[in-house]
Design an enzyme around this catalytic site. Structure first.
Site, PDB file in Angstrom:
ATOM      1  N   GLU A  69     -28.213  25.932 -18.650  1.00 28.71           N
ATOM      2  CA  GLU A  69     -28.389  25.819 -20.096  1.00 28.71           C
ATOM      3  C   GLU A  69     -27.663  24.566 -20.581  1.00 28.71           C
ATOM      4  O   GLU A  69     -26.626  24.175 -20.019  1.00 28.71           O
ATOM      5  CB  GLU A  69     -27.802  27.063 -20.782  1.00 28.71           C
ATOM      6  CG  GLU A  69     -27.868  26.963 -22.309  1.00 28.71           C
ATOM      7  CD  GLU A  69     -27.600  28.279 -23.047  1.00 28.71           C
ATOM      8  OE1 GLU A  69     -27.209  29.261 -22.409  1.00 28.71           O
ATOM      9  OE2 GLU A  69     -27.799  28.296 -24.279  1.00 28.71           O
TER      10      GLU A  69
ATOM     11  N   ASN B  33     -29.309  30.551 -25.785  1.00 29.81           N
ATOM     12  CA  ASN B  33     -29.290  30.374 -27.236  1.00 29.81           C
ATOM     13  C   ASN B  33     -29.673  28.944 -27.631  1.00 29.81           C
ATOM     14  O   ASN B  33     -30.241  28.719 -28.694  1.00 29.81           O
ATOM     15  CB  ASN B  33     -27.897  30.702 -27.788  1.00 29.81           C
ATOM     16  CG  ASN B  33     -27.518  32.153 -27.564  1.00 29.81           C
ATOM     17  OD1 ASN B  33     -28.362  32.990 -27.253  1.00 29.81           O
ATOM     18  ND2 ASN B  33     -26.243  32.467 -27.711  1.00 29.81           N
TER      19      ASN B  33
ATOM     20  N   GLU C 122     -33.547  35.977 -26.245  1.00 32.47           N
ATOM     21  CA  GLU C 122     -32.746  36.967 -27.000  1.00 32.47           C
ATOM     22  C   GLU C 122     -33.119  36.992 -28.479  1.00 32.47           C
ATOM     23  O   GLU C 122     -32.247  36.885 -29.355  1.00 32.47           O
ATOM     24  CB  GLU C 122     -31.245  36.678 -26.816  1.00 32.47           C
ATOM     25  CG  GLU C 122     -30.791  36.843 -25.389  1.00 32.47           C
ATOM     26  CD  GLU C 122     -29.279  36.799 -25.186  1.00 32.47           C
ATOM     27  OE1 GLU C 122     -28.535  36.452 -26.128  1.00 32.47           O
ATOM     28  OE2 GLU C 122     -28.833  37.132 -24.068  1.00 32.47           O
TER      29      GLU C 122
ATOM     30  N   GLU D 255     -30.681  36.876 -17.134  1.00 27.73           N
ATOM     31  CA  GLU D 255     -29.262  36.534 -17.361  1.00 27.73           C
ATOM     32  C   GLU D 255     -28.437  37.725 -16.917  1.00 27.73           C
ATOM     33  O   GLU D 255     -28.585  38.824 -17.473  1.00 27.73           O
ATOM     34  CB  GLU D 255     -28.970  36.235 -18.845  1.00 27.73           C
ATOM     35  CG  GLU D 255     -29.429  34.882 -19.302  1.00 27.73           C
ATOM     36  CD  GLU D 255     -28.965  34.532 -20.712  1.00 27.73           C
ATOM     37  OE1 GLU D 255     -27.838  34.908 -21.091  1.00 27.73           O
ATOM     38  OE2 GLU D 255     -29.762  33.900 -21.435  1.00 27.73           O
TER      39      GLU D 255
END
Ligand code: AHR
Length: 495
Positions: free
Chosen positions: A27, A72, A171, A289
């Site tokens: 990420e 995110n 998410e 994850e």
């Protein structure tokens, strides 16, 4: 000493070992990309700025698939910023970082090839939607002759990337997520995005966001609603889970029992929706994850200033953490057939098996070892194990089996992976291996430090060592598994 027993039978296979279970995650967060896998000017960097010391460790780890670019981060990401000669510097609102965009899709695909891993991309369904997802897919996978595919060619990649695995956002149930949505909103958007992406490239495999974790208030209902909207258009449903010790070693050592229940409940929900929709299609899971993350410490931090490549959640792992990570892999393998993809989060620096220093060394954390050994030696078929033995009563997860185990078998070798979840007591393992033609023990290795809180570091204080006292007598295997230990026992089979 109490005893746990199991019997292996060559006809009782759960399914083949799917290499995609040994996935990882890169990420744009903290120092995973910048000064992690990518650091132009580092003494070990190649001409593209890829740290070859990290590449070597990623290969040794045995990583098969790598999810990118978030997390995110993806929910506010403009993928076009990361391709071509003009790379704008932006604010990343997810992690309060300065994103220079020096590393983007083309670099990630080149890095994946250098690391011999399959890329798994995520599209932004937070601030963006169907069009941007289709544009990205066209850039990546369309041969040429259209605006976006020709941009890729212009940027030096004449051949399409052929990326198969795509996550539909990240998410999206989480209020912390940029562009967070209700299940109805996300289910509709994800379903429509999936259908449009299949028009661009019918060969893609698509992952729908499940809950961010099983303690979300909408867990279960979220899965059912989003699947009802998108069932026909997607292949997998995602699961995410992080665990930490937080002052309760015994509860922490039982974490994989919770992961096991989590998987079973998501499988049940997916099958419930299939029944409701009268669908014969089976939705498999992408556990994209998972890891140990000492998140309590992280949550306590204040609002940080915007920074480039900040040191974020660089957890240093213990022996107990390595045992729990080994147990997660046992659990994922034992669900072979329903869990098709799994990604440990993340690969470098950010709650990672590989740590680096800018301009300095790269090293293996304690959790590197059970991953590398499982990825290297779990092969062929996963055999059903179903151990019978003592139960631990934990405050965190109630009653859980003291022994966690799985076995894999090729024509030549059977490998038993086992965790003794007790923090205090040695456990005797007795395994009946007559049906699989067990001939001799090839290797018995364990992570079993006397102090479960021993920290690993650049000197690899926590590492696998030979497991003493393993015996094979007329195909009955016996071993004394130390408290809080992970073991791997490789047994050659009769020709
Ligand atoms: O892996 C760290 C973060 O954890 C990811 O960005 C997010 O998806 C999850 O909450």
């Amino acid at each position: 000493m109490r005893t746990a027993r199991l019997t292996l039978d060559r006809d009782f296979a759960v399914g083949p070992v799917d290499r995609r279970l040994f996935g990882s995650f890169v990420e744009h967060m903290g120092r995973c990309v910048y000064t992690g896998i990518f650091e132009p000017g580092h003494p070990a960097a190649d001409e593209r700025g890829f740290r070859t010391d990290v590449l070597e460790l990623a290969r040794e780890l045995g990583v098969s698939v790598v999810r990118y670019p978030g997390g995110n981060f993806v929910s506010g990401y403009r993928w076009e910023d990361g391709v071509g000669p003009d790379r704008p510097t932006r604010l990343d609102l997810a992690w309060r970082q300065i994103e220079t965009n020096r590393f983007g899709l083309d670099e990630f695909v080149a890095w994946s090839r250098a690391a011999s891993v399959e890329p798994m991309m995520a599209v932004n369904l937070g601030t963006r939607g169907i069009q941007e997802a289709c544009d990205l897919l066209e850039y990546a996978n369309h041969p040429s002759g259209t605006y976006w595919s020709d941009q890729r060619v212009k940027h030096g990649a004449a051949e399409p990337y052929g990326i198969r695995l795509w996550c539909l956002g990240n998410e999206m149930d989480g209020p912390w997520q940029i562009g967070h949505k209700t299940a109805e909103e996300y289910g509709r958007l994800a379903g429509e995005t999936a259908r449009a992406m299949r028009l661009v490239d019918p060969g893609v495999e698509l992952v729908l966001c499940g809950s961010s974790n099983s303690s979300m208030p909408t867990f279960g209902a979220w899965e059912a609603t989003v699947l009802e909207h998108a069932y026909d258009a997607v292949d997998y449903l995602s699961l995410h889970a992080y665990y930490e010790e937080d002052g309760d070693l015994q509860g922490f050592l039982a974490s994989a029992a919770d992961m096991d229940r989590f998987i079973s409940s998501v499988v049940s929900t997916a099958d419930h929706v299939a029944a409701k929709l009268r669908s014969r299609k089976k939705i498999n899971l992408s556990f994209d994850e998972w890891n140990v993350w000492n998140a309590t410490r992280f949550r306590g931090r204040g609002r940080s200033p915007f920074e480039e490549a900040p040191r974020l959640i660089e957890d240093t792992y213990t022996a107990a953490d390595a045992v729990v990570v080994g147990d997660f892999l046992i659990t994922l393998l034992s669900h072979a057939g329903r869990v098709s993809v799994a990604c440990q989060a993340q690969l470098a620096n950010v709650i990672a098996p590989i740590r680096t220093e800018p301009g300095g060394p790269a090293w293996r954390q304690s959790i590197f070892h059970p991953f590398a050994l499982t990825a290297r030696h779990a092969a062929g078929q996963v055999l059903r194990v179903e151990p019978a033995g003592p139960v631990l009563d934990t405050a965190r997860y109630g009653e859980v089996p003291q022994l966690s185990a799985v076995a894999t078998a090729t024509e030549d070798e059977v490998v038993v992976f086992a965790v003794n979840r007790s923090a205090a007591e040695t456990l005797e393992l007795r395994a009946d291996l007559r049906d699989v033609g067990a001939a001799r023990v090839v290797e018995a290795t364990a992570i079993a430090e006397e102090d479960p809180h021993l920290l690993g570091g650049p000197d690899e204080e926590v590492r696998p060592r030979p497991l003493p006292g393993v015996a094979l007598d007329r195909a009955i295997l016996t071993a004394a598994l130390p408290p809080a230990s992970w073991s791997m026992i490789r047994i050659a089979r009769d020709a």
